[in-house]
Design an enzyme around this catalytic site. Structure first.
Site, short mmCIF file in Angstrom:
data_model
loop_
_atom_site.label_atom_id
_atom_site.label_comp_id
_atom_site.label_asym_id
_atom_site.label_seq_id
_atom_site.Cartn_x
_atom_site.Cartn_y
_atom_site.Cartn_z
CG ASP A 1 64.01 -47.97 42.09
OD1 ASP A 1 64.06 -48.90 41.39
OD2 ASP A 1 64.54 -48.19 43.26
CD GLU B 1 59.84 -49.33 40.42
OE1 GLU B 1 59.84 -50.20 40.26
OE2 GLU B 1 60.53 -48.51 41.39
#
Ligand SMILES: [Ca+2]
Ligand SMILES: [Ca+2]
Length: 609
Positions: A329, A358
């Site tokens: 993330d 990400e």
């Protein structure tokens, strides 16, 4: 929750003096032989000036450090060559008394038991455990976090869990999925009304969210997936913790976070300046050190204790469960120096494990900056691959807004920026944007065209749960509706052929067929991609792996199109005929020319023989 109770059960309080010192929790709760020397973070009371000893031959105390308020004690262990599986007793002595805790160590997992990373043939399926299937209604409204379950509220828990994912692995397998990526399963905030259903507000990086189940459920899911030849990727967050993680009010060190609740930098989500060597350092710091959403406490990975904690945490989840990789993330908001060392530690022990970053941006120069495999600004991040946001935006614009099809080839033209463009994780949408069907105004043919492009272009595709049954949904949280059939009382069960509506079945069968073609044709998974033609409304390309060649023709116009390709040009020299694989177009050839007739608003796939 269960894990905490187990740890409490193995505490042996010698209690020379009542109540001090006390240990409530240890991170990590256990460790493994052959996985380095762990740093323990003990939580408790009266831990200042602690002296730690052990009688075990398995470990030696390297050093200790306690927080000024006595709530935390770091203990660095050295696992000795004589170490054997079992408990290591740690005696913590302070001026007010002593206590002994047992720290378990075990053999590490066999190196081929999971941790397999990604292969070119993989197909990833992103799901949110809370919204996929409720396999255990008993955990829907747990006592510790009562009041957060309400299926009528889009931001409350809906009851989905790990058991529900386990129960439907065969659905995913039948669809053609090989890899499950779940949004975070770590323990989230228990405050009534807090929207922890998405998993991104961690309060314990070693706990499993009680709405989802237990650590044993997670282990069983990974084991079941492996048994069916599938893989599991976890969602891992290095950048921040939830606002109510105990560290936020009471940090283990003064430099644990970038700032504090009272005083921190506001967030910036415009991270491209990090990739700009001409940007001012202050601007870069603002992006890296700001608190996401202004509430998520930004971890300071430059604090060596934080870095060691996070590295161990990532190793622990993989050792404990056998999972195959991580989706990382908010990757750009964490320093390259940290990622470089973190990846080195992880890959040293799990050489096959893969990570997917990400890097949420539509510009290939920005996405590629964070990829590993080469040193940029002094650091190789080690990142194995990343989501292909640029291609996602391009496909969306083309199929849903009738942008020029050259938008796709303009993205692919920049593939030289990536060490391995063929390993990029391609996708049409995820939990952070409106669903592709909704973006396309509910046009199922546009959805099918998008799937055709996604599953034939280079890269390893990721599906978003429910897109394969034409689920609709606007921006978060509308894009996170419950999968029909996964919840008590659902009248529509899209997990079964007979339970699907005709519209769901139409798209499901279409996607399943595409995934079967990917499975059957190495050209589509590991073949070279030749872009043959692109203009405002049409696009044709070939995937070629030796004699296996799949030709893809896309007509985005409202009228039929006939595309003329040079038949004397490589790679058509050896092609004599075309066999229809999917769609309704017609392909033919003369000595000089290949002719593709494609119906309006459709994609056709041919085998070029
Ligand atoms: Ca449940
Ligand atoms: Ca940060």
């Amino acid at each position: 929750m269960i894990r905490k109770l187990l740890f409490a059960a193995i505490l042996t309080q010698s209690a020379l003096l009542l109540a001090s010192p006390t240990i409530k929790k240890a991170d990590p709760p256990n460790w493994y032989l052959g996985r380095g020397n762990p740093m323990l973070l003990l939580y408790g009371e009266d831990l200042a000036n602690a002296h730690v000893t052990t009688t075990s031959v398995s470990a030696r105390i390297r050093r200790t450090e306690s927080s000024a308020n006595g709530h935390y004690l770091f203990v660095w262990l050295e696992i000795t060559p004589a170490a054997k599986p079992g408990n290591i007793p740690l005696t913590i002595k302070t001026p007010s008394g002593e206590t002994t805790v047992q720290f378990p160590i075990a053999n590490h997992r066999p190196i081929n038991d999971g941790m397999a990373g990604l292969a070119p043939s993989d197909v990833i399926y992103l799901l949110m455990p809370d919204r996929f299937a409720d396999g255990d209604p008993a955990n829907n409204d747990p006592a510790i976090s009562k009041g957060n379950y309400d299926r009528s509220k889009p931001k409350a828990y809906h009851g989905g869990d790990i058991k529900g994912v386990r129960d439907h692995l065969s659905y995913l397998h039948d669809l053609g999925v090989t890899t499950v990526w779940m949004t975070p399963i770590v323990d989230n905030d228990n405050t009534p009304g807090y929207d922890g259903y998405h998993g991104y507000g961690a309060i314990d990086l070693y706990g499993v969210e009680e709405h989802y189940g237990t650590l044993d459920d997670v282990k069983a899911l990974v084991a079941d997936a492996h048994h069916q030849g599938m893989k599991v990727f976890f969602d891992w967050v290095a950048n921040h913790t939830g606002p109510r993680h105990p560290w936020v009010a009471d940090p283990p060190s003064p430099t644990w976070f970038h700032g504090s609740v009272q005083k921190h930098q506001s967030p910036s989500y415009e991270f491209p300046p990090i990739t700009d060597i001409h940007a001012l350092p202050a601007e870069q710091d603002h992006i890296r050190n700001g608190w996401f959403a202004d509430i998520l406490a930004d971890l300071n990975q430059d604090d060596p204790h934080v870095a060691e904690y996070l590295t161990e945490n990532a190793i622990w989840w993989i050792e404990e469960t056998g999972a195959d990789g991580y989706r990382l993330d908010t990757f750009p908001y964490v320093p390259r120096s940290f990622w470089s060392a973190w990846h080195k530690s992880l890959h040293d022990v799990f050489p096959r494990l893969d990570t997917i970053g990400e890097n949420y941006n539509g510009d290939p120069t920005v996405v590629s900056f964070f990829l590993g495999g080469r040193s940029i600004l002094g650091y190789d991040t080690g990142l194995n691959t990343a989501f292909d946001f640029p291609l996602m935006y391009a496909i969306r614009d083309v199929v849903s807004k009738h942008a020029s099809a050259t938008k796709i080839t303009d993205v692919l033209r920049r593939d030289w920026l990536y060490p391995h463009p063929e390993r990029l994780v391609t996708f049409l949408g995820n939990h952070d944007m409106d669903r592709i069907l909704t973006a396309a105004g509910g046009d199922r043919q546009a959805l099918k065209n998008a799937f055709s492009l996604l599953l034939t272009e280079r890269g390893i595709p990721q599906l978003y749960y429910g897109d394969e049954i034409a689920m609709a949904g606007g921006a978060d949280p509308d894009n996170r509706r419950d999968f029909p059939g996964g919840f008590p009382g659902d009248t529509n069960n899209a997990f079964t052929t007979s339970g699907r509506t005709p519209e769901q079945q139409e798209v499901y069968a279409y996607v399943q067929k595409l995934l079967k073609l990917r499975h059957d044709h190495q050209a589509l998974t590991s073949g070279k991609q030749w872009n043959l033609f692109a203009d405002e409304t049409a696009y044709a390309f070939l995937r070629e792996n030796g004699a296996d060649r799949v030709l893809v023709g896309f007509n985005n116009a409202n009228t039929p199109r006939t595309l003329k390709l040079n038949g004397r040009e490589f790679p058509f020299l050896a092609v004599k005929a075309f066999e229809l694989l999917q769609g309704a177009g017609n392909a033919s050839r003369t000595a000089d020319e290949i002719s593709l007739e494609i119906a309006p608003h459709s994609v056709t796939l041919w085998l070029a023989k």
